[in-house]
Design a protein around this motif. Structure first.
Motif, PDB file in Angstrom:
ATOM      1  N   MET A 105       0.839  -1.202   0.000  1.00 36.28           N
ATOM      2  CA  MET A 105       0.000   0.000   0.000  1.00 36.28           C
ATOM      3  C   MET A 105       0.873   1.250   0.000  1.00 36.28           C
ATOM      4  N   LYS A 106       1.770   1.325  -0.933  1.00 33.73           N
ATOM      5  CA  LYS A 106       2.601   2.509  -1.067  1.00 33.73           C
ATOM      6  C   LYS A 106       2.114   3.346  -2.239  1.00 33.73           C
ATOM      7  N   ASP A 107       2.546   4.624  -2.227  1.00 43.61           N
ATOM      8  CA  ASP A 107       2.214   5.528  -3.329  1.00 43.61           C
ATOM      9  C   ASP A 107       0.708   5.593  -3.570  1.00 43.61           C
ATOM     10  N   LEU A 108      -0.064   5.761  -2.475  1.00 38.08           N
ATOM     11  CA  LEU A 108      -1.514   5.854  -2.603  1.00 38.08           C
ATOM     12  C   LEU A 108      -1.905   7.162  -3.274  1.00 38.08           C
ATOM     13  N   THR A 109      -2.882   7.086  -4.165  1.00 40.21           N
ATOM     14  CA  THR A 109      -3.365   8.264  -4.881  1.00 40.21           C
ATOM     15  C   THR A 109      -4.881   8.345  -4.740  1.00 40.21           C
ATOM     16  N   THR A 110      -5.444   9.442  -5.235  1.00 36.36           N
ATOM     17  CA  THR A 110      -6.903   9.582  -5.191  1.00 36.36           C
ATOM     18  C   THR A 110      -7.584   8.507  -6.022  1.00 36.36           C
ATOM     19  N   GLU A 111      -6.881   7.926  -6.960  1.00 33.80           N
ATOM     20  CA  GLU A 111      -7.488   6.938  -7.843  1.00 33.80           C
ATOM     21  C   GLU A 111      -7.329   5.505  -7.346  1.00 33.80           C
ATOM     22  N   ASN A 112      -6.262   5.222  -6.577  1.00 37.18           N
ATOM     23  CA  ASN A 112      -6.059   3.820  -6.182  1.00 37.18           C
ATOM     24  C   ASN A 112      -6.316   3.535  -4.707  1.00 37.18           C
ATOM     25  N   ILE A 113      -6.627   4.571  -3.915  1.00 39.59           N
ATOM     26  CA  ILE A 113      -6.823   4.317  -2.484  1.00 39.59           C
ATOM     27  C   ILE A 113      -8.038   3.429  -2.230  1.00 39.59           C
ATOM     28  N   THR A 114      -9.067   3.562  -3.062  1.00 36.71           N
ATOM     29  CA  THR A 114     -10.285   2.773  -2.844  1.00 36.71           C
ATOM     30  C   THR A 114     -10.005   1.284  -2.974  1.00 36.71           C
ATOM     31  N   GLU A 115      -9.302   0.888  -4.006  1.00 32.96           N
ATOM     32  CA  GLU A 115      -9.017  -0.534  -4.192  1.00 32.96           C
ATOM     33  C   GLU A 115      -8.112  -1.070  -3.092  1.00 32.96           C
ATOM     34  N   ASN A 116      -7.270  -0.213  -2.537  1.00 34.44           N
ATOM     35  CA  ASN A 116      -6.416  -0.646  -1.431  1.00 34.44           C
ATOM     36  C   ASN A 116      -7.228  -0.873  -0.157  1.00 34.44           C
ATOM     37  N   VAL A 117      -8.210  -0.009   0.102  1.00 37.64           N
ATOM     38  CA  VAL A 117      -9.084  -0.216   1.260  1.00 37.64           C
ATOM     39  C   VAL A 117      -9.876  -1.511   1.081  1.00 37.64           C
ATOM     40  N   HIS A 118     -10.361  -1.742  -0.133  1.00 32.23           N
ATOM     41  CA  HIS A 118     -11.089  -2.986  -0.404  1.00 32.23           C
ATOM     42  C   HIS A 118     -10.195  -4.202  -0.139  1.00 32.23           C
ATOM     43  N   ALA A 119      -8.945  -4.111  -0.528  1.00 31.04           N
ATOM     44  CA  ALA A 119      -8.033  -5.244  -0.352  1.00 31.04           C
ATOM     45  C   ALA A 119      -7.841  -5.565   1.131  1.00 31.04           C
ATOM     46  N   ILE A 120      -7.683  -4.534   1.946  1.00 27.24           N
ATOM     47  CA  ILE A 120      -7.524  -4.747   3.387  1.00 27.24           C
ATOM     48  C   ILE A 120      -8.807  -5.318   3.996  1.00 27.24           C
ATOM     49  N   ASN A 121      -9.957  -4.747   3.596  1.00 26.63           N
ATOM     50  CA  ASN A 121     -11.237  -5.191   4.159  1.00 26.63           C
ATOM     51  C   ASN A 121     -11.650  -6.577   3.676  1.00 26.63           C
ATOM     52  N   SER A 122     -11.039  -7.064   2.613  1.00 29.86           N
ATOM     53  CA  SER A 122     -11.420  -8.366   2.063  1.00 29.86           C
ATOM     54  C   SER A 122     -11.079  -9.514   3.005  1.00 29.86           C
ATOM     55  N   GLN A 123     -10.354  -9.214   4.074  1.00 27.44           N
ATOM     56  CA  GLN A 123     -10.029 -10.247   5.061  1.00 27.44           C
ATOM     57  C   GLN A 123     -11.237 -10.619   5.925  1.00 27.44           C
ATOM     58  N   CYS A 124     -12.285  -9.800   5.868  1.00 22.45           N
ATOM     59  CA  CYS A 124     -13.500 -10.078   6.645  1.00 22.45           C
ATOM     60  C   CYS A 124     -14.095 -11.415   6.210  1.00 22.45           C
ATOM     61  N   GLN A 125     -14.454 -12.256   7.177  1.00 16.41           N
ATOM     62  CA  GLN A 125     -14.934 -13.602   6.873  1.00 16.41           C
ATOM     63  C   GLN A 125     -16.430 -13.664   6.577  1.00 16.41           C
ATOM     64  N   ASN A 126     -17.185 -12.636   6.992  1.00 21.29           N
ATOM     65  CA  ASN A 126     -18.630 -12.643   6.754  1.00 21.29           C
ATOM     66  C   ASN A 126     -18.917 -12.023   5.386  1.00 21.29           C
ATOM     67  N   PRO A 127     -19.476 -12.789   4.450  1.00 21.55           N
ATOM     68  CA  PRO A 127     -19.671 -12.275   3.083  1.00 21.55           C
ATOM     69  C   PRO A 127     -20.557 -11.039   3.013  1.00 21.55           C
ATOM     70  N   ARG A 128     -21.635 -11.022   3.786  1.00 22.77           N
ATOM     71  CA  ARG A 128     -22.553  -9.877   3.740  1.00 22.77           C
ATOM     72  C   ARG A 128     -21.879  -8.630   4.308  1.00 22.77           C
ATOM     73  N   THR A 129     -21.193  -8.767   5.451  1.00 20.97           N
ATOM     74  CA  THR A 129     -20.491  -7.624   6.042  1.00 20.97           C
ATOM     75  C   THR A 129     -19.411  -7.110   5.094  1.00 20.97           C
TER      76      THR A 129
END
Length: 320
Positions: free
Chosen positions: A1-25
């Motif tokens: 998660m280096k060199d975050l920009t206004t265009e790629n920060i969203t996909e990086n947040v999604h990548a971190i949150n993808s560790q959640c085990q509950n599919p609906r959450t």
């Protein structure tokens, strides 16, 4: 998660949150983050505006208590409460429409007998509320729990009085085996939402008035039936077409009558000429609700050109 920009920060947040085990959450947070980030990019949100928003939400939380639900009021005034109710509690053409819970429901109302006077208000215009509860096939429903509450003749709920020493203008009744229930109340009047909080300030900033049309709240519950949160609005209130919490629906506007029959007045222990509110509530079974909810979800998602999976009765759409 280096060199975050206004265009790629969203996909990086999604990548971190993808560790959640509950599919609906995981899905809810994926959509929440996407919409929040798109909102910031679309509006070119400034730091000052962002901080103003955070301070506003902090104020909403700070003023909230168990008896004052400012966060619910915020949701109400943004139309979110009405929207979620319509999505999560779909109704058939035969059933009673729902509306917002509002910020003044409490959990300390007492169970009372049919015919009970829920108000101590000496200034209110007496009102007899006489109702029935049925299923969508017209069968009467007994033992339905009905939680009722309303403001007083001054437009205040009991929780708005500092000297409150217990519930007033509230009660929990149960329908008789023929589906009937009744109680004595006061004729509801229009009133403003609390004018000492951040939500009122928001309405002022937006040029909106704070006045709700008079109404009586009902929360009906019975096993195997979808809970119904609704309210009835006497016709003719000046604010019935501009409710700041978007709660009024045509099917919930009622014409008040009068008790003119001496025998009826005697039966319900009221005076002749007392205002009379009558209504026939219709509940939807849990099975019907689940079926309707799934059908409406599939219909809405199809219009979006998306596909979905089902997780414990709740949809998970494909990700953009």
């Amino acid at each position: 998660m280096k060199d975050l920009t206004t265009e790629n920060i969203t996909e990086n947040v999604h990548a971190i949150n993808s560790q959640c085990q509950n599919p609906r959450t995981r899905y809810i947070f994926e959509r929440l983050v996407s919409h929040l980030h798109d909102f910031a990019r679309e509006t070119r949100l400034s730091t000052d505006e962002w901080m103003t928003g955070l301070d506003f939400l902090t104020d909403v939380g700070t003023i909230s208590t168990d008896l004052r639900r400012e966060m619910i009021l915020l949701s109400d005034t943004l139309g979110l409460s009405a929207l979620v109710d319509s999505i999560d509690h779909p109704r058939t053409g035969k059933s009673t429409e729902g509306t917002v819970l509002g910020p003044f429901h409490t959990h300390d109302a007492k169970e009372v007998e049919n015919g009970y006077a829920i108000h101590k208000d000496p200034d209110g215009t007496p009102l007899l509320v006489l109702c029935t509860v049925k299923d969508t096939e017209g069968n009467p429903l007994g033992d339905v729990q009905i939680d009722v509450w309303e403001g007083d003749s001054h437009g205040n709920y009991d929780v708005q009085y500092p000297e409150r020493d217990g519930p007033d203008g509230r009660g929990i009744l149960f329908s008789e085996q023929d589906g009937s229930f009744w109680f004595k109340a006061v004729k509801p009047v229009s009133y403003p939402i609390p004018m000492d909080g951040p939500v009122f300030n928001m309405l002022q900033m937006l040029g909106r008035h704070p006045n709700r049309p008079g109404h009586v709240h009902f929360l009906l519950k019975k096993d195997s039936f979808d809970p119904l949160i609704t309210a009835l609005y006497p016709r003719g209130d000046p604010y019935e077409s501009s409710d700041p919490v978007f709660g009024v629906k045509e099917s919930l506007i009622v014409d008040l009558l009068e008790v003119t029959d001496p025998e009826m007045a005697k039966k319900y222990d009221v005076k002749e000429g007392t205002s009379l509110l009558t209504y026939d509530f219709v509940l939807v079974s849990t099975r019907e609700t689940l079926k309707l909810r799934k059908e409406k979800a599939e219909e809405a998602i199809k219009k979006m050109g998306r596909s979905m999976e089902d997780f414990q009765g709740l949809p998970i759409l494909d990700v953009d």
